[in-house]
Scaffold this active site. Structure first.
Site, PDB file in Angstrom:
ATOM      1  N   HIS A   1      -2.064 -42.634  27.527  1.00  0.00           N
ATOM      2  CA  HIS A   1      -2.352 -41.211  27.381  1.00  0.00           C
ATOM      3  C   HIS A   1      -3.425 -40.801  28.378  1.00  0.00           C
ATOM      4  CE1 HIS A   1       0.039 -41.021  23.711  1.00  0.00           C
ATOM      5  NE2 HIS A   1      -0.481 -42.197  23.420  1.00  0.00           N
TER       6      HIS A   1
ATOM      7  N   HIS B   1       3.156 -51.347  20.467  1.00  0.00           N
ATOM      8  CA  HIS B   1       3.031 -50.952  19.060  1.00  0.00           C
ATOM      9  C   HIS B   1       2.830 -52.138  18.128  1.00  0.00           C
ATOM     10  CE1 HIS B   1       4.961 -47.308  20.720  1.00  0.00           C
ATOM     11  NE2 HIS B   1       4.084 -46.745  19.919  1.00  0.00           N
TER      12      HIS B   1
END
Length: 170
Positions: free
Chosen positions: A15, A113
């Protein structure tokens, strides 16, 4: 970086740092610690990429040798560079293909993840539990990574490097 911060630091790599998402604190602390050292000239982009790689290693994942020399961006990334959470699997694949990633690289990078307490094994252990959880609806590489952690580590490291170098200027 301490293990409890590893998931947030790794997510930060994915991000824009300019949004001040979780994970930026440890990176800024690292930059502050480098202030009076030979590494003081490191860019924020380099420190973020290196911190994410270290977060992977710290939690038991592969050692990723990050190339240094990135120049920090002077403006925000274009809109929609990150795929929306609402995309279907096919839409995600198309998004990554447009960004220059193969299906294999997309599936490998999704392995990030595995840490962070998202229901894929131990929250601070980088392993292939993510793929074992996904076996109920497997893609080809999900099955391969569930069966072969070494292959996952190898492909994740390569896809991570590609991701951190995308759009970078040297």
């Amino acid at each position: 970086v301490v293990k409890t911060k590893a998931p947030a630091v790794l997510r930060l790599v994915f991000h824009d740092a300019g949004t001040y998402r979780r994970g930026l604190g440890p990176v800024l602390a690292t930059m502050d610690a480098l202030r009076d050292t030979p590494a003081a000239a490191a860019s924020l982009a380099d420190v973020i990429a290196a911190a994410g790689a270290y977060a992977v290693e710290l939690t038991g994942g592969p050692i990723i040798r990050v190339r240094l020399g990135r120049v920090d961006a002077v403006s925000a990334d274009p809109e929609n560079r990150m795929p929306a959470d609402t995309l279907t699997g096919e839409e995600q694949r198309a998004h990554f293909v447009r960004a220059g990633f193969s299906t294999r690289e997309m599936v490998a990078i999704a392995g990030a993840h595995t840490i962070g307490g998202k229901g894929f094994g131990e929250p601070y252990v980088f392993d292939n539990e993510y793929y074992k959880t996904l076996l109920a609806r497997p893609l080809e590489y999900v099955r391969k990574y569930a069966e072969d952690q070494g292959l996952f580590f190898e492909d994740f490291g390569a896809a991570y490097l590609k991701l951190t170098e995308q759009g970078a200027t040297w």
